[in-house]
Scaffold this active site. Structure first.
Site, PDB file in Angstrom:
ATOM      1  N   ALA A  30       0.851  -1.206   0.000  1.00 45.39           N
ATOM      2  CA  ALA A  30       0.000   0.000   0.000  1.00 45.39           C
ATOM      3  C   ALA A  30       0.880   1.245   0.000  1.00 45.39           C
ATOM      4  O   ALA A  30       0.594   2.227  -0.707  1.00 45.39           O
ATOM      5  CB  ALA A  30      -0.924  -0.010   1.216  1.00 45.39           C
ATOM      6  N   VAL A  31       1.968   1.207   0.779  1.00 47.90           N
ATOM      7  CA  VAL A  31       2.887   2.364   0.819  1.00 47.90           C
ATOM      8  C   VAL A  31       3.540   2.570  -0.549  1.00 47.90           C
ATOM      9  O   VAL A  31       3.652   3.708  -1.043  1.00 47.90           O
ATOM     10  CB  VAL A  31       3.952   2.163   1.926  1.00 47.90           C
ATOM     11  CG1 VAL A  31       5.033   3.236   1.855  1.00 47.90           C
ATOM     12  CG2 VAL A  31       3.277   2.171   3.294  1.00 47.90           C
ATOM     13  N   THR A  32       3.933   1.467  -1.197  1.00 45.16           N
ATOM     14  CA  THR A  32       4.535   1.571  -2.533  1.00 45.16           C
ATOM     15  C   THR A  32       3.549   2.225  -3.507  1.00 45.16           C
ATOM     16  O   THR A  32       3.910   3.135  -4.267  1.00 45.16           O
ATOM     17  CB  THR A  32       4.914   0.160  -3.052  1.00 45.16           C
ATOM     18  OG1 THR A  32       5.671  -0.515  -2.043  1.00 45.16           O
ATOM     19  CG2 THR A  32       5.742   0.243  -4.324  1.00 45.16           C
ATOM     20  N   ASP A  66       9.503   5.313  -0.922  1.00 39.66           N
ATOM     21  CA  ASP A  66      10.317   4.264  -1.540  1.00 39.66           C
ATOM     22  C   ASP A  66      11.332   3.689  -0.561  1.00 39.66           C
ATOM     23  O   ASP A  66      11.833   2.583  -0.753  1.00 39.66           O
ATOM     24  CB  ASP A  66      11.018   4.815  -2.784  1.00 39.66           C
ATOM     25  CG  ASP A  66      11.623   3.716  -3.629  1.00 39.66           C
ATOM     26  OD1 ASP A  66      11.233   2.541  -3.437  1.00 39.66           O
ATOM     27  OD2 ASP A  66      12.491   4.014  -4.456  1.00 39.66           O
ATOM     28  N   ASP A  69       8.720   1.622   2.328  1.00 42.00           N
ATOM     29  CA  ASP A  69       8.096   0.327   2.000  1.00 42.00           C
ATOM     30  C   ASP A  69       9.040  -0.853   2.261  1.00 42.00           C
ATOM     31  O   ASP A  69       8.667  -1.848   2.897  1.00 42.00           O
ATOM     32  CB  ASP A  69       7.542   0.310   0.554  1.00 42.00           C
ATOM     33  CG  ASP A  69       8.571   0.673  -0.505  1.00 42.00           C
ATOM     34  OD1 ASP A  69       9.748   0.884  -0.170  1.00 42.00           O
ATOM     35  OD2 ASP A  69       8.188   0.742  -1.694  1.00 42.00           O
ATOM     36  N   GLY A  70      10.287  -0.702   1.799  1.00 42.28           N
ATOM     37  CA  GLY A  70      11.263  -1.776   2.022  1.00 42.28           C
ATOM     38  C   GLY A  70      11.590  -1.945   3.501  1.00 42.28           C
ATOM     39  O   GLY A  70      11.732  -3.064   3.998  1.00 42.28           O
ATOM     40  N   ARG A  74      11.081  -5.323   5.655  1.00 45.14           N
ATOM     41  CA  ARG A  74      12.164  -5.968   6.424  1.00 45.14           C
ATOM     42  C   ARG A  74      11.773  -6.110   7.897  1.00 45.14           C
ATOM     43  O   ARG A  74      12.023  -7.139   8.511  1.00 45.14           O
ATOM     44  CB  ARG A  74      13.476  -5.180   6.273  1.00 45.14           C
ATOM     45  CG  ARG A  74      14.122  -5.391   4.898  1.00 45.14           C
ATOM     46  CD  ARG A  74      15.462  -4.708   4.773  1.00 45.14           C
ATOM     47  NE  ARG A  74      15.350  -3.260   4.635  1.00 45.14           N
ATOM     48  CZ  ARG A  74      15.090  -2.631   3.483  1.00 45.14           C
ATOM     49  NH1 ARG A  74      14.929  -3.318   2.381  1.00 45.14           N
ATOM     50  NH2 ARG A  74      15.013  -1.315   3.446  1.00 45.14           N
ATOM     51  N   ASP A  87       8.128  -2.685  -6.336  1.00 43.57           N
ATOM     52  CA  ASP A  87       8.924  -1.506  -5.972  1.00 43.57           C
ATOM     53  C   ASP A  87       9.695  -0.992  -7.187  1.00 43.57           C
ATOM     54  O   ASP A  87       9.605   0.184  -7.562  1.00 43.57           O
ATOM     55  CB  ASP A  87       9.866  -1.915  -4.823  1.00 43.57           C
ATOM     56  CG  ASP A  87      10.701  -0.760  -4.300  1.00 43.57           C
ATOM     57  OD1 ASP A  87      11.341  -0.073  -5.116  1.00 43.57           O
ATOM     58  OD2 ASP A  87      10.724  -0.525  -3.080  1.00 43.57           O
ATOM     59  N   ASP A  91       9.054   2.383  -9.401  1.00 40.29           N
ATOM     60  CA  ASP A  91      10.125   3.402  -9.476  1.00 40.29           C
ATOM     61  C   ASP A  91      10.201   3.970 -10.884  1.00 40.29           C
ATOM     62  O   ASP A  91      10.370   5.172 -11.093  1.00 40.29           O
ATOM     63  CB  ASP A  91      11.498   2.786  -9.164  1.00 40.29           C
ATOM     64  CG  ASP A  91      11.717   2.535  -7.689  1.00 40.29           C
ATOM     65  OD1 ASP A  91      10.878   2.962  -6.882  1.00 40.29           O
ATOM     66  OD2 ASP A  91      12.742   1.908  -7.356  1.00 40.29           O
TER      67      ASP A  91
END
Ligand SMILES: CCCCCCCC/C=C\CCCCCCCC(=O)OC[C@H](COP(=O)(O)O[C@@H]1[C@H](O)[C@H](OP(=O)(O)O)[C@@H](O)[C@H](O)[C@H]1O)OC(=O)CCCCCCC/C=C\CCCCCCCC
Ligand SMILES: Nc1ccn([C@@H]2O[C@H](COP(=O)(O)O)[C@@H](O)[C@H]2O)c(=O)n1
Ligand SMILES: [Mg+2]
Ligand SMILES: [Mg+2]
Length: 218
Positions: A30-32, A66, A69-70, A74, A87, A91
């Site tokens: 969702a954040v991506t 960006d 999200d990662g 993690r 992702d 980008d």
């Protein structure tokens, strides 16, 4: 370079925010998606009209998604192939909107065919730079090179110059020249980076084939 040196700093700064989003039940995907949508909205609503300051403010608010999200993936222990694909693919979409919005400005009110062409070159070369790595890795090569101007550099140089150039609309003199300078710099840097990556892939491919061919190659 930024990816190497600034990432650790931003990871520390953004980790509490990423943890908060996780507690609120938000997913990394969702954040991506929202981050990309925000970058696109900022770039395409403001840049084609020459509103560089407000466009850059909106893009800056969303572009850090960006890194979030990662970070969330993690923390959740849920980094996935799908997430990596989403992702990287988005980008490319976000970058296309940023440089596409600027190209539209120069094709219209900005009235400069040369800067329109330079901006299109930034867009295309940035996409190809990223593609070299993706394609090289997909054929089993390590692609052990990042090069002079990676995505983070392309974004930081362009967005800082764009935001500052936008201050011209508020009466700050001289700053409007920063954006053309930045675009020429990103174009030249991307070309150098493209050459660095192509040369590396060519060498790695030759080494891999020599190793696979064994005695024949020697
Ligand atoms: C009064 C002045 C008004 C001006 C206001 C606005 C100023 C705006 C200023 C700055 C905004 C800059 C923000 C830039 C943030 C960039 C963050 C980012 O998205 O980085 C992404 C990058 C890569 O992440 P990924 O691993 O997910 O992506 C990979 C990458 O795309 C690969 O592409 P390639 O490199 O190969 O071309 C792909 O191959 C791969 O598929 C893909 O997965 O993340 C990083 O690199 C991490 C480091 C980020 C560092 C951000 C630094 C921001 C630094 C400074 C901001 C300075 C602000 C100063 C403002 C001064 C203005 C007066
Ligand atoms: N929706 C997502 C987004 C990213 N990932 C994982 O994070 C890696 C990218 O990390 P960044 O710090 O550069 O955002 C990506 O390769 C995925 O492993 C994810 O799982 N889901
Ligand atoms: Mg990311
Ligand atoms: Mg990314």
């Amino acid at each position: 370079m930024l990816n190497k040196y600034a990432r650790a700093f931003f990871t520390r700064v953004l980790t509490p925010f990423a943890a908060l989003l996780i507690r609120l039940g938000v997913s990394p995907d969702a954040v991506t998606l929202v981050g990309t949508g925000g970058v696109m909205a900022g770039a395409l609503a403001f840049y084609p009209r020459g509103e560089f300051f407000w466009g850059t403010i909106v893009i800056t608010l969303f572009v850090f998604s960006d890194l979030v999200d990662g970070n969330m993936a993690r923390q959740l222990g849920r980094s996935s192939r799908w997430g990596a694909f989403l992702d990287s693919t988005l980008d490319r979409v976000a970058d296309a909107a940023i440089f596409g919005g600027l190209a539209l400005w120069y094709a219209g009110g900005g009235n400069s065919q040369v800067l329109c062409a330079v901006t299109i070159f930034c867009l295309a070369s940035g996409q190809v730079v990223s593609y070299t790595k993706a394609r090289g890795e997909s054929i089993g090569l390590p692609v052990n090179v990042n090069g002079l101007v990676e995505r983070a550099e392309r974004l930081v140089i362009s967005l800082v110059a764009c935001g500052l150039s936008g201050l011209h609309a508020f009466g700050v003199p001289g700053v409007q020249h920063l954006l053309p300078i930045a675009l020429w710099a990103v174009a030249a840097g991307s070309l150098v980076t493209l050459i660095q990556r192509v040369v590396t892939v060519r060498r790695e491919a030759a080494e891999a084939e020599a190793a696979a061919g064994g005695g024949d190659a020697g």
